[in-house]
Design an enzyme around this catalytic site. Structure first.
Site, PDB file in Angstrom:
ATOM      1  N   HIS A 191       0.834  -1.201   0.000  1.00  0.00           N
ATOM      2  CA  HIS A 191       0.000   0.000   0.000  1.00  0.00           C
ATOM      3  C   HIS A 191       0.868   1.251   0.000  1.00  0.00           C
ATOM      4  O   HIS A 191       0.645   2.189  -0.783  1.00  0.00           O
ATOM      5  CB  HIS A 191      -0.929  -0.012   1.222  1.00  0.00           C
ATOM      6  CG  HIS A 191      -1.739   1.247   1.374  1.00  0.00           C
ATOM      7  ND1 HIS A 191      -1.290   2.333   2.096  1.00  0.00           N
ATOM      8  CD2 HIS A 191      -2.950   1.590   0.871  1.00  0.00           C
ATOM      9  CE1 HIS A 191      -2.208   3.283   2.043  1.00  0.00           C
ATOM     10  NE2 HIS A 191      -3.227   2.863   1.313  1.00  0.00           N
ATOM     11  N   CYS A 220      -2.640  -1.916 -16.179  1.00  0.00           N
ATOM     12  CA  CYS A 220      -2.657  -0.827 -15.201  1.00  0.00           C
ATOM     13  C   CYS A 220      -1.944  -1.189 -13.905  1.00  0.00           C
ATOM     14  O   CYS A 220      -2.030  -0.460 -12.925  1.00  0.00           O
ATOM     15  CB  CYS A 220      -4.089  -0.397 -14.892  1.00  0.00           C
ATOM     16  SG  CYS A 220      -5.104  -1.702 -14.151  1.00  0.00           S
TER      17      CYS A 220
END
Length: 893
Positions: free
Chosen positions: A459, A835
């Site tokens: 993250h 992506c």
């Protein structure tokens, strides 16, 4: 039998196929310079085939005879004689291979000096100190290479002789004292090595060549070859050439010449030249000032002991030959200029860009060649700050380079602390065990992020790259104390507020506030990017969900948004409170009530993104993460949430418990959430469509939103979600009385979706390969935990690189290729892109070009890298196709 020795002299060089392989870099380079009719010291190279023939048994008699013949040739060329009574021939012996490699033999100079020739050289040159100093150096370097003696041991011999003879200073001044020092050296050599130093120059040469051959098996060289995959039998070459007396006062010296000014890119002589040592007594080793070649003109030109105009001509000729800015190593001996090495000029990335652009303006190279000369990854240096390292730079830990650039600031341990410091105008470094979605608002205001856990796709890494913040993850040697107020690093304690520096390019964690070098972009950079845009086929989009990210990406040339992660929009201020209210609701009516309040917030976000992108495509991913990620974590947060929502802490805890999953990344997320709670999809779709119509009306140009459904594995999942999206589209168009064009597709991130790509493509307008989750599901590896063992895998050679950073072409890549083939079999015009993080990796981009994807999407600060990498991939692929289709190639098939 393969040719063993290759001679070279100005205007001539023996030819060989694959010269770097046969002659090593040094030998092949001298051969090229000689063939260009440039001044080189005459000599010969003993080839790698001779090394292989010699093996470990010493020099074969045939090779010794060829070396003797080559020495005799050198005697004829130079007018000097090995062990000659007049004008003795002295040789330099240099070792090299195709690859620059540590551990190989150092250069040995002045081979041919002995107790006779040293005095003959002194008489010839009229320079006693230079001759004996050269002999002294030869003895030390010969013994270091052949016998492994430490040259420092000769210092003790010198000290004893100085004390015995009574002379002062660094070296003797009289021939009597010099002779005595040489005798002491030779006696020491015989005592230490068990045999005298050879006084026969030819034997000296044989010994040095044999020892140079043996250096290939040096442990350092072996280890280097193992790490870099260099074959054990590649072998080395030994180059022997006439000595250049480049250390004799003002008429001698050593220099480096450049064909261009690296700062401006202009074609003019640049570089530096150091005059030789002044040559006697206590001044030994003292050099004159370094001369800047670019500044030598008019009266100053006289300070250069050689022909400066000729040197300028030589570097331009070499540049013309190699088609690149050239760098030459040269020497001047008694006013005579010799070239020793040439290569493309070493340059920083900014200089490389400037020179490539300048050479295209001069029509010296094509745009394609200019593009291929720049390493795409090196552009990071132009986009992010770097550290000015010095002796005070103290690295206290090392993690994974998760987001490039360097940052310095005061240590903070929470997002709230970062925000508080930012409000006071102070810079911070956010230090966490790992970041969570609720830390995003703090990450936006901090200078950089350091985490103890996590990898390059954790993250912290993904968010930091998206917002252009330096980040180091997986710094496992660090520890945050239980009270969350102290960082322990390398036995030192760093408190809240202490200065710290991180380097997201190298993974270094540095104590204190290091000095940073700020990046600068020039017009040449923009010109290079324009060249790249003309050359590439694939489009380059960006991963962005905030206005700041979108604007940065547009400034870097992004052609739309390829991934807008809507979940990142819900973690700040009022948004997270309403989001939590929606999750805590006990029924659909309660959820819809909260979603109604989120609708205008989402709509406003999308309007701004659509307006920034100004008609470029914007792909919005519907809510993807499991709902528990939005809920409070600690006791205090639970208490605050309960109070804010007007419910009991028990209700919050019960909801938390009900949403817990053993493996949430493979759990209730993505399209599975949309199936369970279609009201979330309906709210997001309405926000997208209303925003598209409003933004289009404001800008006077229709907006075509692209809605991406995440984590689809079943065709029916996509059918279900798409039906809800279509229903909302019809409603919005009816309400506003305007038509709307939109696309619905899916993120391909599960192996089953790959296998069923032909069926899923029937219902999809586009596919976007999500390489982060696809890599996780193919490998069965959690990207957040991979840092615990991937470094070990790389160190042991089990994996070459982190598959979350650079695409695993053999595994994940083959699945992508299968998905592309099956999707286009069903729908030839389907839009296909990527992506994941690999969308900004140059190596991965080359594979995506070969596979035929339409675009890549990456974080804003990697857009220029992706533009250049896509151009290079297109150029190389086109060249490969031309080669494969040429008649000559076809005839071989």
């Amino acid at each position: 039998m393969a040719k063993r020795l290759f001679t070279f002299n100005r205007g001539h060089a023996d030819r060989t196929v694959d010269a770097p392989e046969a002659l090593g870099l040094k030998g092949s380079n001298l051969a090229v310079l000689a063939a260009l009719d440039l001044p080189v010291p005459p000599g010969f190279t003993i080839s790698t085939s001779a090394w292989r023939e010699a093996g470990t048994s010493g020099l074969p008699p045939a090779l010794r005879n060829e070396i003797l013949s080559s020495v005799e040739w050198l005697e004829g060329v130079t007018g000097r004689t090995f062990d000659g009574a007049e004008r003795p021939l002295l040789l330099a012996v240099r070792t090299g291979a195709r690859n620059v490699m540590p551990g190989l033999a150092d250069t040995v100079l002045d081979v041919g000096l002995n107790s006779r020739t040293v005095e003959r050289l002194a008489r010839e040159l009229g320079d006693l100190g230079f001759a004996f100093r050269s002999y002294r150096r030869f003895i030390e370097s010969y013994c270091a290479l052949v016998h492994g003696l430490d040259p420092g041991e000769f210092d003790e011999v010198t000290d004893r002789e100085r004390e015995r003879a009574g002379w002062t200073g660094v070296e003797p001044h009289s021939i009597v004292d010099w002779r005595a020092l040489v005798v002491a050296y030779l006696e020491f050599v015989e005592a230490e090595c068990g045999s005298p130093l050879p006084q026969t120059p030819l034997q000296q040469l044989y010994d040095v060549v044999e020892a140079a051959f043996a250096s290939w098996r040096n442990p350092v060289a072996r280890a280097f070859r193992m790490v870099h995959g260099i074959a054990e039998n590649a072998g080395l070459a030994v180059t022997v050439h006439a000595m250049i007396f480049n250390e004799r006062g003002e008429k001698s010296g050593t220099g480096r010449a450049l064909s261009r000014d690296l700062k401006s890119g202009e074609p003019r002589l640049a570089g530096e030249f150091t005059l030789g040592g002044r040559g006697n007594g206590d001044s030994i080793g003292i050099l004159s000032d370094v001369l800047d070649l670019a500044d030598l003109s008019g009266n100053e030109e006289g300070r250069f002991p050689g022909d400066l105009a000729a040197l300028s001509d030589y570097v331009r000729r070499v540049e013309s030959h190699i088609g690149d800015a050239a760098e030459l190593d040269f020497m001047v001996g008694d006013g005579e200029l010799f070239l020793l090495q040439s290569r493309p000029a070493k340059r920083a990335v900014g200089e490389a860009v400037r020179i490539a652009v300048e050479m295209t303006r001069e029509n010296a190279i094509t745009e394609e060649e200019a593009l291929l000369r720049i390493d795409p990854a090196s552009l990071d240096e132009l986009l992010h700050p770097t550290i000015e390292r010095n002796e005070d730079t103290h690295v206290v830990a090392r993690g994974m380079p998760a987001s490039p650039g360097a940052a310095t600031g005061e240590i903070v341990f929470t997002a709230e602390q970062a925000i508080a410091l930012s409000a006071e105008g102070r810079r911070s470094i956010l230090v966490r065990n790992e970041t969570l979605p609720e830390d995003v608002h703090g990450m936006h205001v901090t200078e950089g992020v350091l985490t103890i856990r996590g990898g390059t796709t954790s993250h912290a890494a993904v968010v930091a790259r998206g917002i252009g913040k330096p980040c180091v993850t997986g710094a496992g040697s660090l520890r945050i104390t239980q009270d969350g107020k102290t960082l322990i690093a390398a036995g030192r304690s760093f408190q809240l507020g202490d200065p710290l520096t991180i380097d997201g390019t190298t993974g270094d964690v540095i104590a204190g506030a290091a000095r940073l070098r700020r990046p600068t972009l020039t017009g040449d950079f923009a010109t290079l990017m324009s060249m790249a845009d003309r050359a590439r086929r694939m489009r380059v989009r960006t991963n962005a969900e905030t206005p700041a990210e979108a604007r940065a990406a547009r400034a870097f040339g992004a052609e739309g948004i390829g991934l807008c992660r809507t979940e990142h929009m819900f973690f700040e201020g009022e948004r997270i409170r309403v989001m939590r209210e929606m999750i805590m609701a006990s029924d659909e009516e309660g959820r819809r009530s909260a979603l109604d309040r989120l609708l205008p917030i989402q709509r406003s976000d999308f309007i701004e993104l659509f307006e920034i992108m100004a008609g470029l495509p914007v792909m919005i991913r519907l809510l993807d993460p499991p709902l528990h990620e939005f809920l409070p974590k600690g006791e205090q947060e639970i208490t605050d949430t309960a109070r804010t929502l007007g419910i009991t802490e028990g209700v919050v805890a019960e909801r938390l418990q009900s949403l817990q999953e053993f493996n949430p990344m493979l759990g209730h997320r993505g399209c599975r959430l949309a199936v369970s709670h279609p009201e979330i999809v309906e709210m997001q779709a309405r926000a997208i469509f209303e925003a598209a119509l409003e933004a289009g009306q404001r800008k006077g140009k229709a907006v075509v939103p692209e809605i991406m459904v995440p984590l689809v594995g079943l065709r029916k999942e996509l059918d279900f979600v798409k039906a809800r999206v279509d229903e909302i589209a019809e409603l919005v168009m009816a309400e506003q009385g305007r038509n709307l064009t939109y696309l619905v597709g899916t993120m391909i991130e599960l192996p089953r979706a790959i296998v069923r790509a032909d069926s899923i493509a029937e219902a999809a307008d586009f596919f976007s390969f999500g390489t982060n989750d696809l890599t996780q599901t193919v490998y069965g590896i959690s990207r957040d935990d991979a840092a615990n063992f991937l470094s070990t895998y790389q160190r042991l050679g089990i994996m070459d690189r982190d598959p979350f950073q650079s695409l695993d072409v053999e595994g994940v890549g083959q699945l992508i290729a299968l998905g592309v083939e099956r999707a286009r079999r069903t729908k030839p015009d389907i839009s296909l892109g990527v992506c994941g993080e690999q969308g900004g990796d140059p190596t991965s981009i080359a594979f995506f070009e070969e596979t035929g994807l339409d675009y890549v999407s990456c974080s804003p600060y990697r857009v220029p890298i992706a533009r250049l990498a896509a151009a290079q991939a297109a150029i190389r692929f086109e060249r490969a196709m031309r080669t494969a289709s040429s008649p000559k190639t076809r005839s071989r098939g």
